[in-house]
Write a protein that holds these residues in place. Structure first.
Motif, PDB file in Angstrom:
ATOM      1  N   ALA A 294      -5.047  12.548  13.783  1.00 21.24           N
ATOM      2  CA  ALA A 294      -6.268  12.307  14.704  1.00 21.24           C
ATOM      3  C   ALA A 294      -6.927  13.643  14.842  1.00 21.24           C
ATOM      4  N   GLY A 295      -8.072  14.142  14.677  1.00 21.98           N
ATOM      5  CA  GLY A 295      -8.595  15.491  14.925  1.00 21.98           C
ATOM      6  C   GLY A 295      -8.588  16.255  13.696  1.00 21.98           C
ATOM      7  N   GLY A 296      -7.915  15.922  12.930  1.00 15.45           N
ATOM      8  CA  GLY A 296      -7.646  16.804  11.544  1.00 15.45           C
ATOM      9  C   GLY A 296      -8.893  16.371  10.627  1.00 15.45           C
ATOM     10  N   SER A 297      -8.792  17.282   9.632  1.00 13.53           N
ATOM     11  CA  SER A 297      -9.647  17.263   8.462  1.00 13.53           C
ATOM     12  C   SER A 297      -9.525  16.797   6.933  1.00 13.53           C
ATOM     13  N   LEU A 298      -9.992  16.235   6.098  1.00 13.98           N
ATOM     14  CA  LEU A 298      -9.834  16.036   4.954  1.00 13.98           C
ATOM     15  C   LEU A 298     -11.098  16.239   4.093  1.00 13.98           C
ATOM     16  N   ARG A 299     -10.979  16.528   2.606  1.00 16.82           N
ATOM     17  CA  ARG A 299     -12.130  16.820   2.108  1.00 16.82           C
ATOM     18  C   ARG A 299     -11.955  15.637   0.582  1.00 16.82           C
ATOM     19  N   LEU A 300     -12.856  14.871   0.431  1.00 15.20           N
ATOM     20  CA  LEU A 300     -12.730  13.820  -0.590  1.00 15.20           C
ATOM     21  C   LEU A 300     -13.457  14.556  -1.706  1.00 15.20           C
ATOM     22  N   SER A 301     -13.143  14.347  -3.080  1.00 14.66           N
ATOM     23  CA  SER A 301     -14.126  14.746  -4.178  1.00 14.66           C
ATOM     24  C   SER A 301     -14.126  13.528  -5.100  1.00 14.66           C
ATOM     25  N   CYS A 302     -15.312  13.505  -5.628  1.00 18.59           N
ATOM     26  CA  CYS A 302     -15.545  12.376  -6.673  1.00 18.59           C
ATOM     27  C   CYS A 302     -16.181  13.121  -8.007  1.00 18.59           C
ATOM     28  N   ALA A 303     -15.368  12.962  -9.260  1.00 24.12           N
ATOM     29  CA  ALA A 303     -15.773  13.444 -10.249  1.00 24.12           C
ATOM     30  C   ALA A 303     -16.574  12.573 -11.108  1.00 24.12           C
ATOM     31  N   ALA A 304     -17.750  12.667 -11.669  1.00 21.10           N
ATOM     32  CA  ALA A 304     -18.488  12.099 -12.425  1.00 21.10           C
ATOM     33  C   ALA A 304     -18.431  12.380 -14.017  1.00 21.10           C
ATOM     34  N   SER A 305     -18.283  11.392 -14.629  1.00 20.37           N
ATOM     35  CA  SER A 305     -18.408  11.657 -16.197  1.00 20.37           C
ATOM     36  C   SER A 305     -19.219  10.620 -16.816  1.00 20.37           C
TER      37      SER A 305
END
Length: 127
Positions: free
Chosen positions: A14-25
């Motif tokens: 809790a309090g942390g960070s994440l970065r999600l990615s979504c690659a499209a093709s």
């Protein structure tokens, strides 16, 4: 249709960070808005954020406003969800989705607006 693959999920405190990615093709030359949804165990899938084709328009659920940021890199056909100040209640499977449209974000929080969905990535926030 557009094919979507999410990545970047994981376990964070809790309090942390994440970065999600979504690659499209696939049909990425056609204009499409992008959205992120999430589904927690035992709950319905809910809207998180969306971004327009140009990247200049965004829309957020109240629960994530000020903590999450959606962005897109059209050159890479990738959409990102930067998640900061994470809370245990953010724990869910996160899905990205594409909606075929060139302008506007009207009703973009509705799942029926989307034509393509990714397989999801798990985000777990520990307390």
């Amino acid at each position: 249709q557009v094919q979507l693959v999410e990545s970047g999920g994981g376990l964070v405190q809790a309090g942390g960070s994440l970065r999600l990615s979504c690659a499209a093709s696939g049909r990425t030359l056609s204009p499409f808005a992008m959205g992120w949804f999430r589904q927690a165990p035992g709950k319905e899938r809910e809207f998180v954020a969306a971004i327009g084709w140009s990247g200049g328009t965004t829309y957020y659920a109240d629960s994530v406003k000020g903590r999450f940021t959606i962005s897109r890199d059209r050159a890479k056909n990738t959409v990102y969800l930067q998640m900061n100040s994470l809370k245990p209640e953010d724990t869910a499977v996160y899905y990205c989705a594409a909606a075929a449209r060139a302008y506007g974000l009207g009703n973009i929080d509705r799942q029926t607006q989307y034509d393509s969905w990714g397989q999801g990535t798990q985000v777990t926030v520990s307390s």
